[in-house]
Write an enzyme that holds these catalytic residues in place. Sequence first.
Site, PDB file in Angstrom:
ATOM      1  N   ASP A   1     -10.524   4.165  -1.198  1.00 11.50           N
ATOM      2  CA  ASP A   1     -11.182   3.189  -0.327  1.00 11.50           C
ATOM      3  C   ASP A   1     -12.700   3.212  -0.504  1.00 11.50           C
ATOM      4  O   ASP A   1     -13.317   4.263  -0.588  1.00 11.50           O
ATOM      5  CB  ASP A   1     -10.869   3.503   1.135  1.00 11.50           C
TER       6      ASP A   1
ATOM      7  N   ASP B   1       0.821  -1.211   0.000  1.00 13.11           N
ATOM      8  CA  ASP B   1       0.000   0.000   0.000  1.00 13.11           C
ATOM      9  C   ASP B   1       0.859   1.268   0.000  1.00 13.11           C
ATOM     10  O   ASP B   1       1.583   1.527   0.957  1.00 13.11           O
ATOM     11  CB  ASP B   1      -0.904  -0.066   1.249  1.00 13.11           C
TER      12      ASP B   1
END
Length: 737
Positions: free
Chosen positions: A554, A489
């Site tokens: 997200d 990430d």
Amino acid sequence: MKNKVLLFVSCLFIMTHLSAQLHLSFPEARFKTGDNISWKERTFDDNDWKQVKTSIPWERQGYMNYDGYAWYRIHFFLPKTMLDKSYLKEKLNFYVAKIDDADEVYLNGKLIGKTGTFPSDPEGFVSRWEIPRNYIVNLDDPAVLWDEENVLAIRVYDGESSGGIYADIPTLQIYDLIDGLDIDYTALNDYNESEYHIYLRNKLPQTQSGKLQITVEDTQEGKMLQTITEKIEIAPLKVLDKKIAFPGNTRIKINVTYIDDKTSKFKNKEIISYYILTPPVSDFPKINGPKVYGARPGHPFLFTIAASGIYPMTFEAQGLPKGLKLDRKTGIITGKPEKEGDYKVILTAKNEKGAARGELLIRIGDKIALTPPMGWNSWNCWGLKVDQEKMLQSAHIFKEKGLMHYGWSYINLDGGWQDTRDSKGNMLPNKKFPDMKALGDSIHALGLKFGIYTSPGPRDCAGYLGSYQHEKQDVEIFAKWGVDYLKYDWCYYSEVFDREKDTSTSAYMKPYLLMQKHLRELDRDIVYSLCQYGFDDVWRWGAAIGNSWRTTWDITDTWESMSDIGFNQYPYYSYAGPGHWNDPDMLIVGKVGWGEELRNSRLTPDEQYTHITLWSLLASPLLIGCDLSQLEPFTLSLLTNTEVLDVNQDPLGKQAQRLIKDKNIQIWVKELEDGSKAVGIFNLGNVDEVYDLLFSSLGYPVVNEVRDVWRQTDIPNITSSMRLNLPSHGVSFLRIR
Ligand code: GAL
């Protein structure tokens, strides 16, 4: 505690929103990056600022890669008539949705609320990206200007990744008597019966009295089952519980309206029952899961035959590559395949009811993840509150509730485990993970695989340690722990990136290529999941590096978030294929909460069908994000429909294309290996629609076979067209030939 209160107020808000009284909504604002405290003033001239949407991150609106400060300014007229209409005349609530990461909000120059902290604050930067913002101002506050223009100025600091107001449209609401009453519900249902409890919660220190009307309608039959009209009184801080029960398992619409006596204002809530379309599981054995599985020669191999039906079961596998062996009791295949090649393996599963056969192509070669990975990830439920116990519990539930009988196989730990490095630079887990190796071993012993998370940056998105400059050392440790999947990430890699001042594609690829090199040096198959939210059109180059790449920010459990992400995947379809997948983020069904209080997904049942259908059509990695210990029949049914999962796992590995966009209707079509096509007909609009699907519009003058994928039934007598009832935000999922 503060979070709980905010969540509570926010739910209240979303509902009062429905009553459409005494509120204004702010879908747009003026926007500017940078920071200047004079921008809080009402009189500041922002005429040359850009106009942006307030419900999606600024990256999606022309500010790609921008981290740092930015301001939104919302101008609105506040009519005095709104005050006159209010019975309580007490408070004004500004709901500013969610903000990534920290914010201060000013009303006409006066600070009215703050969430998270800025880098310049004494405590340093703290992100509170996940919390809905509600800021309350008294109506007699001089900052509130009646019958005049007001300015709400929102100062935002974004630490990394996506930034700004998102997930919902900000609103202003005058808090009134009716807002002191919450309508809420719980549901208990399975295939045979449903029981709903409707709670009317009085949150005020005074009695509420009014009229309650409840209608219960079977939407499939178009029949009214029940109508309740009664006068009610709810004492201060008390709850009235109304039970609604009905037999069977159909789509029921429960409409609850409460009209308060004093103001005649009303609150309304529509509930769609958790209707289950997936047929009940048969006792007979059935082999599920992918039809093709890739692994590299000489590496540890782990594949569990997925079979539903009653257990105990015994298994056979004929034609396994040399070096592999099957445990006949568990169906777990392990060992190390010796030679490259395609191996057609005949699988058998037997139980007291009979035997089932299936075929699996084991492809020993260079590629892994030949079908989209299916598993569970800790983030959407536990957030940073994840621990070793919860991980292990999830693995056990995969077995106990039978999820692994459908091909669900990865148990992935997201951020929140990393601590510091020891004197030799080894990355250490924090106290919540006393023994990572033991965790990996236990997951493997169940026949499942273990995933982990880190960042190419010095820190991950939540500020936990990342792998920057320790990449090789970290993956070697991961391999010792038995890791089979890595989510990598970007997060604070932005700091490194900014320092290097190179925005070429190779600069974006650099950290991911470096980790790829170290992963490929290991004697282990590790699925490599790139997470950098779509920077530099990652789909163009992701396949050369990893097995999947996140295409978006997200996801969260709202229709706005899910539909915005899911239906915007159409440009990327050609980039997906066996071994490399677009990743529109994890699933938001079941109980989610991101480390805050767990709640039922805020998607309606129809929206959840849309979500799972769309992710299947998109050939997306499927990562369940809910608390598995609270998995109820509806969510389980969404996740264990073999025909739906077959579409996702189809060996051809094509992503669906959006073929038709006709006002609110979208039709997505995925080509399948056997020559048939999976077709999702979605209604994105806010009202139910009847839609006439002409198969010629999909390139078929006539069709021979039409199957309802969710119900797993053939639809007879269909040739050239079909009439579909599409609920608002719902879908019809067909397989045609
Ligand atoms: C985000 C990422 C999430 C989750 C989180 C952990 O950047 O998109 O999926 O991994 O970081 O901090």
